[in-house]
Design an enzyme around this catalytic site. Structure first.
Site, PDB file in Angstrom:
ATOM      1  N   LYS A  67      62.001   0.168  53.824  1.00 27.74           N
ATOM      2  CA  LYS A  67      61.220   0.491  55.087  1.00 27.74           C
ATOM      3  C   LYS A  67      59.667   0.946  54.984  1.00 27.74           C
ATOM      4  CE  LYS A  67      64.388  -1.189  58.083  1.00 27.74           C
ATOM      5  NZ  LYS A  67      64.120  -2.385  58.597  1.00 27.74           N
ATOM      6  N   GLY A 120      71.760 -10.065  65.061  1.00 21.48           N
ATOM      7  CA  GLY A 120      72.070  -8.480  64.841  1.00 21.48           C
ATOM      8  C   GLY A 120      72.015  -7.730  66.118  1.00 21.48           C
ATOM      9  N   PHE A 121      72.434  -6.593  66.071  1.00 20.60           N
ATOM     10  CA  PHE A 121      72.625  -5.991  67.355  1.00 20.60           C
ATOM     11  C   PHE A 121      71.052  -5.578  68.268  1.00 20.60           C
ATOM     12  CE2 PHE A 121      72.411  -1.057  68.577  1.00 20.60           C
ATOM     13  CZ  PHE A 121      72.610  -1.314  70.040  1.00 20.60           C
ATOM     14  N   ILE A 122      69.932  -4.805  67.616  1.00 22.50           N
ATOM     15  CA  ILE A 122      68.991  -4.699  68.317  1.00 22.50           C
ATOM     16  C   ILE A 122      68.263  -5.809  68.476  1.00 22.50           C
ATOM     17  CG2 ILE A 122      66.699  -3.389  68.409  1.00 22.50           C
ATOM     18  CD1 ILE A 122      68.038  -0.964  67.207  1.00 22.50           C
ATOM     19  N   GLY A 136      75.111  -9.963  60.703  1.00 16.81           N
ATOM     20  CA  GLY A 136      74.887 -10.627  62.015  1.00 16.81           C
ATOM     21  C   GLY A 136      76.072 -11.284  62.539  1.00 16.81           C
ATOM     22  N   ASP A 153      68.637 -15.799  61.553  1.00 11.48           N
ATOM     23  CA  ASP A 153      69.538 -14.909  60.855  1.00 11.48           C
ATOM     24  C   ASP A 153      70.341 -15.751  59.801  1.00 11.48           C
ATOM     25  OD1 ASP A 153      71.961 -12.755  60.516  1.00 11.48           O
ATOM     26  OD2 ASP A 153      70.959 -11.749  62.151  1.00 11.48           O
ATOM     27  N   ASN A 154      70.816 -14.881  58.886  1.00 10.27           N
ATOM     28  CA  ASN A 154      71.677 -15.462  57.662  1.00 10.27           C
ATOM     29  C   ASN A 154      72.947 -15.042  57.668  1.00 10.27           C
ATOM     30  OD1 ASN A 154      71.449 -12.850  56.761  1.00 10.27           O
ATOM     31  ND2 ASN A 154      70.756 -13.230  54.779  1.00 10.27           N
ATOM     32  N   TYR A 202      66.928   2.260  50.863  1.00  9.66           N
ATOM     33  CA  TYR A 202      67.029   1.629  52.361  1.00  9.66           C
ATOM     34  C   TYR A 202      65.448   2.135  52.999  1.00  9.66           C
ATOM     35  CZ  TYR A 202      67.505   0.811  57.443  1.00  9.66           C
ATOM     36  OH  TYR A 202      67.409   0.566  58.615  1.00  9.66           O
TER      37      TYR A 202
END
Length: 315
Positions: free
Chosen positions: A151, A11-13, A38, A33-34, A147
């Site tokens: 979190k 993924g990005f970060i 990603g 990662d799955n 979401y």
């Protein structure tokens, strides 16, 4: 060697995080990662032999147990998650599956006596602002979106496992972070792509909603420093710029920088998830960076000139 697990590594970060961590030869990094969101192109490439990527799903206990059994992790960065306002509001049950990942990662980290777990929370936990700037210790967490609730649960896992197992943690509440590897369905990368293609730039609502855009290098510099210097142990910190920019002004800025012929088109507001304002109290992250944030225009130009961004977006 210090063994580090990074989840969501395509993924990005998290891929940007591993890009930075692998610069230290004494760190041995495993990323998983799955590929739900990603991309293989984002996975870090190391000139050292201190990085390994494994395709695996944090929500699958057996896969995660095998991973923990094979590696004695000293630190865990749990960044894997279903992300994106439209994606998460359209797929609330998919978001809730990430609770299994929380259970797996925290249980296995506690059993492995991991020294500290770093959890990527989100500004979404604050919901609609009841005060600005949004403070880590005093601002209520009032979002009811799945979401944000997941979190918030992750933050509760941090505190509960700390109390029950002495598992140290650091909670990073990420505000809008952008950079070359960001997925094209987020506002910054979407606007830039539309502008470069001279397509209409589409805005939900009237564009008056504000965000605070943080270039990814500032995010990574702060989080890695918190890790290396043992800062914010058993604590929470906002990771984001505190300069507000309206979505309409963002579109105009991108058009100006790119010299685009794009027109701004307004769409009906999203039914939920598009908060009116967002602004972190940035005192703590400024203390980590010990400098100012990269200006918005400079960050946008970095994205536009990035070969990685062009590759990921077919430009």
């Amino acid at each position: 060697m210090i063994n580090i697990l990074v989840t969501g590594g395509a993924g990005f970060i998290p891929s940007c995080l591993t890009d930075e961590l692998i610069k230290t030869p004494d760190y041995n990094i495993v990323a998983v990662d799955n590929f739900l969101t990603g991309k293989k192109q984002k996975i870090s490439k190391s000139e050292f032999n201190n990085f390994k990527f494994i395709e695996a799903d944090c929500n699958n206990f057996d896969q995660m147990k095998s991973l923990f059994d094979a590696h004695q992790f000293d630190y865990v960065f749990h960044y894997a998650a279903v992300v994106g306002v439209k994606r998460t509001t359209a797929n609330p049950l998919l978001v809730l599956e990430d609770i299994e990942g929380l259970k797996n990662i925290f249980k296995l980290s506690a059993e492995a006596k991991v020294k500290r777990i770093f959890f990527s929370s989100s500004s979404e936990v604050y919901g609609e602002p009841v005060e600005l700037p949004q403070n880590e210790k005093t601002t209520p967490l009032n979002s009811k979106l799945p979401y944000a609730i997941v979190k918030n649960m992750g933050e509760a896992f941090c505190r509960s496992y700390s109390q029950a197992y002495d598992l140290d943690y650091t909670i990073f509440r990420f505000f809008n972070t952008f950079g070359p590897k960001q997925s094209p369905d987020f506002v910054m990368s979407k606007f830039i792509k539309q502008a470069l293609n001279n397509e209409d730039i589409t805005i939900y609502g009237d564009g008056s909603q504000t965000r605070t855009f943080c270039y990814v290098d500032d995010n990574i510099a702060a989080t890695v420093k918190a890790f290396k210097e043992d800062r914010f142990i058993n604590d929470v910190i906002n990771i984001g710029n505190d300069k507000e920019t309206s979505i309409l002004d963002l579109a105009k800025t991108i058009i100006d920088i790119t010299g685009s012929q794009s027109k701004i088109v307004f769409l009906p507001p999203l039914k939920e998830g598009d908060m009116t304002r967002r602004q972190p109290n940035a005192e703590n992250i400024r203390g980590l960076l010990n400098r100012e944030f990269l200006p918005l225009k400079d960050g946008i130009e970095k994205v536009i000139n990035s070969e990685v961004y062009k590759e990921l977006n077919g430009l």
